[in-house]
Design an enzyme around this catalytic site. Structure first.
Site, PDB file in Angstrom:
ATOM      1  N   ASP A 149       7.247   5.761   6.553  1.00 19.87           N
ATOM      2  CA  ASP A 149       6.233   6.516   7.279  1.00 19.87           C
ATOM      3  C   ASP A 149       6.700   7.892   7.747  1.00 19.87           C
ATOM      4  O   ASP A 149       5.900   8.678   8.238  1.00 19.87           O
ATOM      5  CB  ASP A 149       5.755   5.714   8.509  1.00 19.87           C
ATOM      6  N   HIS A 170      13.788  -0.003  11.009  1.00 19.34           N
ATOM      7  CA  HIS A 170      13.090  -1.016  10.211  1.00 19.34           C
ATOM      8  C   HIS A 170      13.720  -2.364  10.476  1.00 19.34           C
ATOM      9  O   HIS A 170      14.936  -2.453  10.659  1.00 19.34           O
ATOM     10  CB  HIS A 170      13.187  -0.674   8.718  1.00 19.34           C
ATOM     11  N   HIS A 188       3.642  -0.582  12.829  1.00 16.82           N
ATOM     12  CA  HIS A 188       3.565  -0.945  11.403  1.00 16.82           C
ATOM     13  C   HIS A 188       2.927   0.245  10.664  1.00 16.82           C
ATOM     14  O   HIS A 188       3.428   1.360  10.731  1.00 16.82           O
ATOM     15  CB  HIS A 188       2.783  -2.260  11.311  1.00 16.82           C
TER      16      HIS A 188
HETATM   17  N1  CMC Z   1      13.346   5.034  17.960  1.00 15.62           N
HETATM   18  C1  CMC Z   1      14.251   4.787  18.928  1.00 15.62           C
HETATM   19  N2  CMC Z   1      14.913   3.636  19.062  1.00 15.62           N
HETATM   20  C2  CMC Z   1      14.656   2.671  18.168  1.00 15.62           C
HETATM   21  C3  CMC Z   1      13.729   2.847  17.135  1.00 15.62           C
HETATM   22  C4  CMC Z   1      13.066   4.081  17.036  1.00 15.62           C
HETATM   23  N3  CMC Z   1      12.169   4.303  16.062  1.00 15.62           N
HETATM   24  N4  CMC Z   1      13.650   1.711  16.391  1.00 15.62           N
HETATM   25  C5  CMC Z   1      14.508   0.858  16.958  1.00 15.62           C
HETATM   26  N5  CMC Z   1      15.131   1.430  18.025  1.00 15.62           N
HETATM   27  C6  CMC Z   1      16.175   0.840  18.873  1.00 15.62           C
HETATM   28  C7  CMC Z   1      15.575  -0.182  19.803  1.00 15.62           C
HETATM   29  O1  CMC Z   1      15.161   0.381  21.012  1.00 15.62           O
HETATM   30  C8  CMC Z   1      16.747  -1.106  19.972  1.00 15.62           C
HETATM   31  O2  CMC Z   1      17.655  -0.522  20.849  1.00 15.62           O
HETATM   32  P1  CMC Z   1      18.531  -1.412  21.875  1.00 15.62           P
HETATM   33  O3  CMC Z   1      19.473  -2.195  21.016  1.00 15.62           O
HETATM   34  O4  CMC Z   1      19.207  -0.418  22.761  1.00 15.62           O
HETATM   35  O5  CMC Z   1      17.555  -2.280  22.617  1.00 15.62           O
HETATM   36  C9  CMC Z   1      17.424  -1.125  18.585  1.00 15.62           C
HETATM   37  O6  CMC Z   1      17.072   0.146  18.006  1.00 15.62           O
HETATM   38  C10 CMC Z   1      16.969  -2.239  17.675  1.00 15.62           C
HETATM   39  O7  CMC Z   1      15.563  -2.135  17.520  1.00 15.62           O
HETATM   40  P2  CMC Z   1      14.569  -3.363  17.466  1.00 15.62           P
HETATM   41  O8  CMC Z   1      13.365  -3.001  18.280  1.00 15.62           O
HETATM   42  O9  CMC Z   1      15.294  -4.623  17.795  1.00 15.62           O
HETATM   43  O10 CMC Z   1      14.219  -3.387  15.944  1.00 15.62           O
HETATM   44  P3  CMC Z   1      13.042  -4.215  15.289  1.00 15.62           P
HETATM   45  O11 CMC Z   1      13.575  -4.715  14.014  1.00 15.62           O
HETATM   46  O12 CMC Z   1      12.465  -5.210  16.229  1.00 15.62           O
HETATM   47  O13 CMC Z   1      11.919  -3.091  15.074  1.00 15.62           O
HETATM   48  C11 CMC Z   1      10.620  -1.375  14.128  1.00 15.62           C
HETATM   49  C12 CMC Z   1      11.673  -2.470  13.856  1.00 15.62           C
HETATM   50  C13 CMC Z   1      10.203  -0.756  12.790  1.00 15.62           C
HETATM   51  C14 CMC Z   1       9.390  -2.025  14.779  1.00 15.62           C
HETATM   52  C15 CMC Z   1      11.219  -0.314  15.063  1.00 15.62           C
HETATM   53  O14 CMC Z   1      12.341   0.269  14.449  1.00 15.62           O
HETATM   54  C16 CMC Z   1      10.200   0.747  15.451  1.00 15.62           C
HETATM   55  O15 CMC Z   1       9.422   0.516  16.369  1.00 15.62           O
HETATM   56  N6  CMC Z   1      10.186   1.923  14.742  1.00 15.62           N
HETATM   57  C17 CMC Z   1       9.203   2.952  14.998  1.00 15.62           C
HETATM   58  C18 CMC Z   1       7.868   2.591  14.386  1.00 15.62           C
HETATM   59  C19 CMC Z   1       7.894   2.725  12.885  1.00 15.62           C
HETATM   60  O16 CMC Z   1       8.344   3.735  12.342  1.00 15.62           O
HETATM   61  N7  CMC Z   1       7.323   1.731  12.205  1.00 15.62           N
HETATM   62  C20 CMC Z   1       7.205   1.728  10.748  1.00 15.62           C
HETATM   63  C21 CMC Z   1       8.069   0.698  10.108  1.00 15.62           C
HETATM   64  S1  CMC Z   1       8.242   0.916   8.348  1.00 15.62           S
HETATM   65  C22 CMC Z   1       6.681   0.729   7.658  1.00 15.62           C
HETATM   66  C23 CMC Z   1       5.959  -0.499   8.072  1.00 15.62           C
HETATM   67  O17 CMC Z   1       6.460  -1.590   7.990  1.00 15.62           O
HETATM   68  O18 CMC Z   1       4.803  -0.334   8.471  1.00 15.62           O
END
Ligand code: CMC
Length: 428
Positions: free
Chosen positions: A362, A306, A267
């Site tokens: 971010d 996201h 986050h």
């Molecule tokens: N790098 C590599 N792979 C990713 C990333 C990433 N940053 N984000 C998602 N994926 C992949 C994930 O591994 C999954 O792949 P697969 O289908 O093969 O299993 C697919 O994309 C879908 O991801 P998800 O985990 O189901 O997506 P989510 O909606 O649960 O997670 C998230 C959203 C923001 C937690 C995630 O994208 C992430 O961890 N990003 C990196 C951390 C980040 O930048 N966070 C800030 C978010 S924006 C500001 C805020 O809200 O604080």
């Protein structure tokens, strides 16, 4: 018929008519679906609330597919271009663009609540020299609850408003104290003649000069950054604010909990993680190898992806432009080249295209903070200052919503059925 859903329970052939309102069914309407009178009734299962609306809100609108963000109906691009953070705060809290006299009164109130009790300084001193500033910030916000016991009167609109003003006013002071502590510098008291963001810069960076004059570009940059971070509807920390606040605890305690949720690397902690990642990559030439690791799931591309946006985060677009303005004052951040190369390659790669992963808020903000000479651990605190008003606007909306009650999800129990206790001697 109209807007409704006809559901047939194939276990017994019974049919139910479930109304659709505002594009949703009421999960409680599923409870009538039973196979016998003593059946508990059907629930919906939704870990991480991926498809569950927990409230009705009139504050922030996001269209994740189109990459649209609006506060109270106003596009984020227009707000970031044209207003101060305090004007935005009033818009989020009150629902309308404030008239000038109303804004002046609000800004005056916030300005005159920026001081904190002297004892706050003393317990800040109790932290180790290397304490994480987010940990200090969260603790200090929670501690404010003990200074304002009236805040427990959550049902009183005037008391709530007073705490909202106090929190918006005091979070920059607490944040700046946390920063000065980690640098071993004396704490700087607020300056009432400066703007909200100018005062924050003064409390952070003032040294021996008798009058600190904030750089106007950096002062404005913080207005924009705080506006961009001000609210983002039901994200992890805002849901926490609402959830903890639903127990009717005071807003300082709820806000400390929300800030705790923000601290996590997925986050608000992601802005710091992006910097650690860029530093680890080290050189533009290493980017393809890093992307390979991301694709093989050995690494995450922090600042990408996201839950809601399946398109470019509109905040990232604004921050990317802002970064260039800030770098004209601070000098270029050499990590920018690596970030641009990461973005360029990632946006072309199938892995990211198929998963609709784009830069989020971010990805570029940390580069600005670093260029301004903030230590990386401090970045989530900067996010928290901006988000404070969003947490408070959402809290106020929750407290005054007749449909809300104490938040209490259900579970699907998959554990053992009843069994008899055995003393040690009888255990295998
Ligand atoms: N790098 C590599 N792979 C990713 C990333 C990433 N940053 N984000 C998602 N994926 C992949 C994930 O591994 C999954 O792949 P697969 O289908 O093969 O299993 C697919 O994309 C879908 O991801 P998800 O985990 O189901 O997506 P989510 O909606 O649960 O997670 C998230 C959203 C923001 C937690 C995630 O994208 C992430 O961890 N990003 C990196 C951390 C980040 O930048 N966070 C800030 C978010 S924006 C500001 C805020 O809200 O604080």
């Amino acid at each position: 018929m109209g807007d409704s859903l006809t559901v047939t329970d194939n276990r017994n052939g019974k049919t139910y008519e479930i109304p659709i309102r505002d594009g949703a069914i009421n999960a409680f309407d599923l409870r009538q679906i039973k196979t016998s009178p003593d059946d508990f009734g059907l629930m919906s299962y939704d870990p991480a609330y991926k498809n569950t609306a927990s409230c009705k809100s009139r504050i922030t609108y996001i269209d994740g597919d189109q990459g649209i963000l609006r506060y109270r109906g106003y596009p984020i691009e227009q707000l970031a271009e044209s207003m101060t953070y305090l004007e935005c705060a009033q818009l989020l809290l009150e629902g309308e663009l404030p008239a000038k006299d109303s804004y002046d009164k609000f800004a005056h109130e916030v300005t005159y609540h920026t001081f904190v009790h002297e004892n706050v300084k003393r317990f800040m001193h109790g932290f180790r020299y290397d304490a994480h500033p987010m940990s200090m910030f969260i603790s200090a916000v929670a501690a404010l609850s003990s200074f304002y016991p009236e805040a427990a009167e959550v049902g009183d609109a005037e008391v709530r408003r007073r705490q909202i003003i106090r929190l918006i006013a005091k979070v920059p002071t607490l944040a700046a104290f946390a920063y000065r502590h980690t640098q071993g510098l004396p704490y700087v008291y607020p300056s009432n003649e400066l703007s909200y963001t100018g005062n924050f810069l003064a409390m952070v960076f003032k040294m021996s000069e008798s009058r600190y004059v904030p750089n106007p570009t950096l002062e404005r940059a913080f207005d924009v950054l705080f506006i961009l971070h001000a609210d983002h509807e039901q994200n992890c920390s805002t849901s926490t604010m609402r959830q903890v606040g639903s127990s009717r605890v005071d807003p300082y305690t709820s806000l400390a909990a929300a800030a705790g949720a923000l601290y996590g690397p997925l986050h608000g902690g992601a802005n710091a993680e992006v910097l650690y990642m860029l530093e680890k990559i080290g050189r533009k030439e290493n980017v393809p190898d890093f992307i390979r690791k991301v694709k093989s799931k050995e690494a995450m591309l922090m600042g990408f992806g996201h839950r809601v946006y399946r398109n470019y985060d509109p905040r990232a677009r604004i921050i990317k432009k802002l970064a260039h303005e800030v770098f004209q004052v601070t000098g270029m951040n050499p990590l920018l080249d690596i970030a641009l190369e990461l973005e360029r390659i990632a946006l072309e790669e199938d892995y990211f295209v198929q998963r609709k992963l784009y830069p989020n808020v971010d990805f570029y903000s940390g580069l600005i903070y670093q260029a301004m000479r903030f230590p990386t651990e401090f970045f989530p605190v900067l996010f928290a200052i901006g988000r404070t008003v969003g947490w408070l606007a959402q809290w106020e909306e929750m407290v005054t919503d007749d449909e809300q009650k104490i938040a209490r999800p259900r579970q699907l129990y998959l554990g053992h059925d009843v069994r008899d206790f055995k003393p040690f001697a009888q255990r295998g």
